[in-house]
Design an enzyme around this catalytic site. Structure first.
Site, PDB file in Angstrom:
ATOM      1  N   GLU A  91      -4.240  -0.845   2.977  1.00  0.00           N
ATOM      2  CA  GLU A  91      -5.474  -1.179   2.271  1.00  0.00           C
ATOM      3  C   GLU A  91      -5.628  -2.669   1.990  1.00  0.00           C
ATOM      4  OE1 GLU A  91      -7.025   2.486  -0.260  1.00  0.00           O
ATOM      5  OE2 GLU A  91      -5.295   1.539  -1.225  1.00  0.00           O
ATOM      6  N   GLU A 131       1.879  -6.679  12.576  1.00  0.00           N
ATOM      7  CA  GLU A 131       1.613  -6.707  14.010  1.00  0.00           C
ATOM      8  C   GLU A 131       0.719  -5.535  14.435  1.00  0.00           C
ATOM      9  OE1 GLU A 131       5.245  -8.904  13.054  1.00  0.00           O
ATOM     10  OE2 GLU A 131       4.600  -6.851  12.635  1.00  0.00           O
TER      11      GLU A 131
END
Length: 422
Positions: A309, A60
């Site tokens: 990442e 989120e």
């Protein structure tokens, strides 16, 4: 009904603190900052007339990142408060925004805690993301005199059926929202059926389509791919328990035909990194860990045991499987690999991303598999057919491009709410 609900929360408090302590055995961050869960220790008036954006965890937070960046740019005089509920979400907020925002954990659904929180941070507008529907938070927002908005709202059929079982609790909560910016017309109908005012519900699409692949991300992905070398590479992203085993079984089948193939494996939760590394070794596969800067060139599995990442890692792969879908979790964000023009593979459990998966499937950008064998078969078919691989990736990227625009619509609605409450 809400009185009983609140009493239940008070009774559960000892067990909630125990749960944090138990989770802290593998993820020590859960044993820190407990006071924030109850809004203890805050000074009243810490912020004045703030704009509060509430996310949950990493997914989120990343989805909200473009929204938060625009809010910082468009409303520089308004203090911005960003809350999460998990340590991983907290880490992402700090990494992405630093001291440009105020960040704390969202308090639990305890009325006294919420009152302390509102006295400290004084929000004029509360923006909750996706399905963060909490009756006491909503009630305290209105008691405080703030506006309440749902942004990027989604509501699966299963969640809808669950909420409908508690109308005396849910209908008053839904009626308190001043605006609901939801992803699809179907979800708009569900929110109205639960008690939201029809004129306050807007189907604007998903802000997840409005992601950007900036130059630093592209450069890091290219650098990692150079380190990997010229070999077949696929990524299994956001995997859950019970899924890693299937992914590794599929990878073994892929390596039977392409012995130099590399799997980039990204478990969803950091407390599982060591367990997944052990699982890979038990399968007698060589593993390189990104957190230890171990080179991926000679490994069979590259364990991406770092945070923040994932978007970059998709760019270094040829094919992308998105987890939480071979087990009944509901799936994760399919649009990140699609934005990279990668063929997207997923399991059948997609109830959290029904609309997005349908768009990708109809465009020819999605492959759905039911088990490890089907996953391996589909991976091999794509690795062995460059034209099909390219066409599926382009179709997936086309869906992303065709559905941009929700971010601007949502920002307009937020600005309107700030104007009303100014």
């Amino acid at each position: 009904m809400r009185t009983f609900y609140s009493l239940l929360w008070y009774l559960l408090l000892p067990f909630l603190f125990l749960r944090l302590w138990l989770r802290g055995r593998k993820a020590p961050a859960y044993r820190q900052r407990w006071k924030e869960r109850m809004a203890w220790g805050y000074r009243p008036g810490t912020l004045r007339r703030s704009l509060w954006v509430h996310a949950v965890s990493v997914g989120e937070t990343l989805a909200a990142a473009p929204l938060i960046e625009r809010l910082l740019a468009d409303h520089p005089q308004t203090p911005l408060l960003v809350t999460t509920t998990t340590p991983t979400g907290s880490e992402r907020v700090k990494a992405l925004f630093g001291d440009r925002v105020t960040h704390v954990y969202c308090p639990w659904e305890v009325p006294s805690a919420l009152k302390r929180f509102f006295r400290a941070f004084d929000p004029q507008l509360v923006v909750v993301l996706e399905t963060e529907l909490w009756p006491n938070l909503c009630a305290e927002t209105k008691r405080h005199g703030a506006r309440l908005m749902l942004m990027n709202g989604r509501l699966s059929e299963n969640s809808f059926r669950g909420y409908r079982k508690l109308p005396r609790l849910v209908r008053p909560m839904m009626a308190q929202f001043d605006v609901l910016a939801v992803q699809t017309p179907v979800e708009a109908e569900r929110y109205v059926a639960l008690g939201a005012w029809p004129e306050r519900v807007h189907a604007i699409g998903s802000v997840k389509f409005d992601m950007t692949l900036d130059e630093p991300v592209r450069q890091k992905a290219a650098a990692l791919r150079a380190d990997i070398g010229a070999r077949p590479v696929w990524i299994a992203a956001s995997t859950h328990p019970g899924e890693d085993e299937q992914v590794l079984a599929a990878h073994r089948d892929v390596m039977a035909r392409h012995d130099d193939a590399l799997l980039v494996l990204v478990p969803r939760h950091p407390e599982r990194f060591d367990d997944v590394a052990s699982l890979v070794r038990q399968q007698q596969m060589t593993v390189a860990r990104r957190s230890a800067a171990e080179p991926p060139a000679q490994a069979q599995v590259y364990l991406a045991d770092t945070m923040g990442e994932l978007l970059m890692l998709f760019g270094a792969a040829d094919l992308a499987f998105v987890g939480g879908s071979l087990v009944p979790v509901g799936g994760h964000n399919l649009l990140e690999p699609a934005a990279w023009q990668k063929p997207v593979l997923t399991g059948p459990h997609l109830h959290n991303f029904t609309a997005i998966s349908q768009l990708l499937d109809e465009a020819g950008g999605l492959s759905m598999v039911n088990d490890a064998g089907a996953l391996a078969t589909t991976l091999l078919a794509l690795f062995d057919d460059a034209a099909r691989c390219r066409a599926q990736g382009e179709a997936a990227a086309g869906v992303v491009e065709a559905n941009r625009g929700a971010l601007e619509k949502g920002l307009t609605l937020i600005s309107e709410q700030l104007t009303v409450n100014s």
